[in-house]
Design an enzyme around this catalytic site. Structure first.
Site, PDB file in Angstrom:
ATOM      1  N   TYR A  36       0.834  -1.197   0.000  1.00 44.87           N
ATOM      2  CA  TYR A  36       0.000   0.000   0.000  1.00 44.87           C
ATOM      3  C   TYR A  36       0.873   1.253   0.000  1.00 44.87           C
ATOM      4  CZ  TYR A  36      -3.591  -3.338   1.593  1.00 44.87           C
ATOM      5  OH  TYR A  36      -4.438  -4.412   1.723  1.00 44.87           O
ATOM      6  N   HIS A  45       0.635 -11.702   1.102  1.00 44.48           N
ATOM      7  CA  HIS A  45      -0.413 -10.910   0.462  1.00 44.48           C
ATOM      8  C   HIS A  45      -1.188 -11.695  -0.603  1.00 44.48           C
ATOM      9  CE1 HIS A  45      -1.420  -6.387  -0.168  1.00 44.48           C
ATOM     10  NE2 HIS A  45      -2.486  -7.141  -0.347  1.00 44.48           N
TER      11      HIS A  45
END
Length: 297
Positions: free
Chosen positions: A55, A120
């Site tokens: 992010y 992830h």
């Protein structure tokens, strides 16, 4: 009112609701607002913060870290009161890079350790290598526990079968699987939930209703009816539906203070749907009758 917790397989507890940080840390002109939104969430009573090295290429972790340090310095929380989750890129999830990735996430967050560290999504590095590294990070006390994200049924089957050199099933130490899950995307309800590993629902509001396949969520008659009945918003009804699932953790994201407050009203069970209304929503937005691959965004 506080947010309930659920027990993980290692005996620890995780808050059933938190705040996400996807798309934060990407624009320096929005940083102040983003820091304040996470700080406000903590001030309201949120204790779980979800982020990732992806992010904003670490930007979201830095934003979250600033909010965390502000909350700690203002005496709102102590570090041990918080539940911090971050994720490693698949290409960093091997022995060559994962230890540096984890350390960098911890430094950006300024928290000393992570409560939960997730892969992830699946990449080319063998799962066995990643799991071994995760176990090493636990031993080094860099992380308290680990999990995965965007894992479908076959991925979980492979993961749970992984053993170490002592023939111990270390793959079974996975405590969470973070997946896309909202009222109109319930693929996880067919088979994935049966593993008994809690799901962490990202985008539980379907990105403000923009990724619903069935058409505009804002014109649905049942949602409009329930909105009036509970004197709340359609988004609160959507969030309450996901939050009602016993083995699901929700991490809605918002930088608007009024939306944060609305989300907290749901996560703290101030707004709670009746069993009858949950059944109506289940019929209106049913899970697939046959297994489909989980959605990803």
């Amino acid at each position: 009112m506080t947010i309930q917790s659920i027990q993980l397989k290692d005996g620890s507890f995780i808050p059933k609701g938190g705040v996400g940080t996807w798309e934060m840390g990407e624009n320096e002109f929005e940083e102040e607002l983003e820091v304040e939104s996470i700080y406000k969430s903590i001030e309201l009573g949120v204790r779980l913060i979800d982020t990732a090295e992806m992010y904003g290429e670490g930007g979201a972790e830095r934003v979250a870290g600033k909010a965390i340090q502000k909350a700690i310095s203002n005496g709102i929380v102590k570090r041990e009161d918080l539940y911090i989750v971050s994720k490693v890129y698949p290409f960093n999830a091997g022995r060559k890079n994962i230890f540096n990735s984890c350390e960098n996430s911890i430094k950006r967050l300024g928290v000393g350790y992570l409560d939960l560290y997730l892969l992830h999504w699946r990449g080319r590095i063998p799962l066995k290598e990643t799991v071994s590294c995760m176990e090493q990070l636990v031993k080094e006390k860099k992380i308290r526990r680990w999990g995965v994200s965007n894992f479908d049924v076959e991925d979980m089957e492979e993961l749970l079968s992984i053993r170490n050199k002592d023939n111990e099933k270390i793959g079974e130490n996975c405590v969470v699987n973070q997946v896309l899950y909202h009222i109109a995307s319930r693929e996880a309800d067919t088979e994935l939930i049966k593993f008994g590993i809690p799901l962490m629902a990202y985008s539980p509001l379907a990105r403000a209703g923009t990724i619903v396949r069935q058409g505009s969520i804002f014109k649905n008659k049942l949602l409009l009816k329930l909105k009036e009945k509970y004197n709340c918003t359609i988004f609160q009804i959507m969030l309450a539906f996901v939050h009602s699932k016993p083995n699901v953790i929700t991490i809605p994201k918002s930088t608007h203070i009024n939306h944060l407050c609305e989300n907290y009203d749901v996560l703290s069970d101030k707004i709670k749907l009746s069993e009858e209304d949950l059944k109506l929503l289940d019929e209106e937005f049913p899970a697939p009758t046959e297994r489909r691959p989980i959605d990803m965004i």
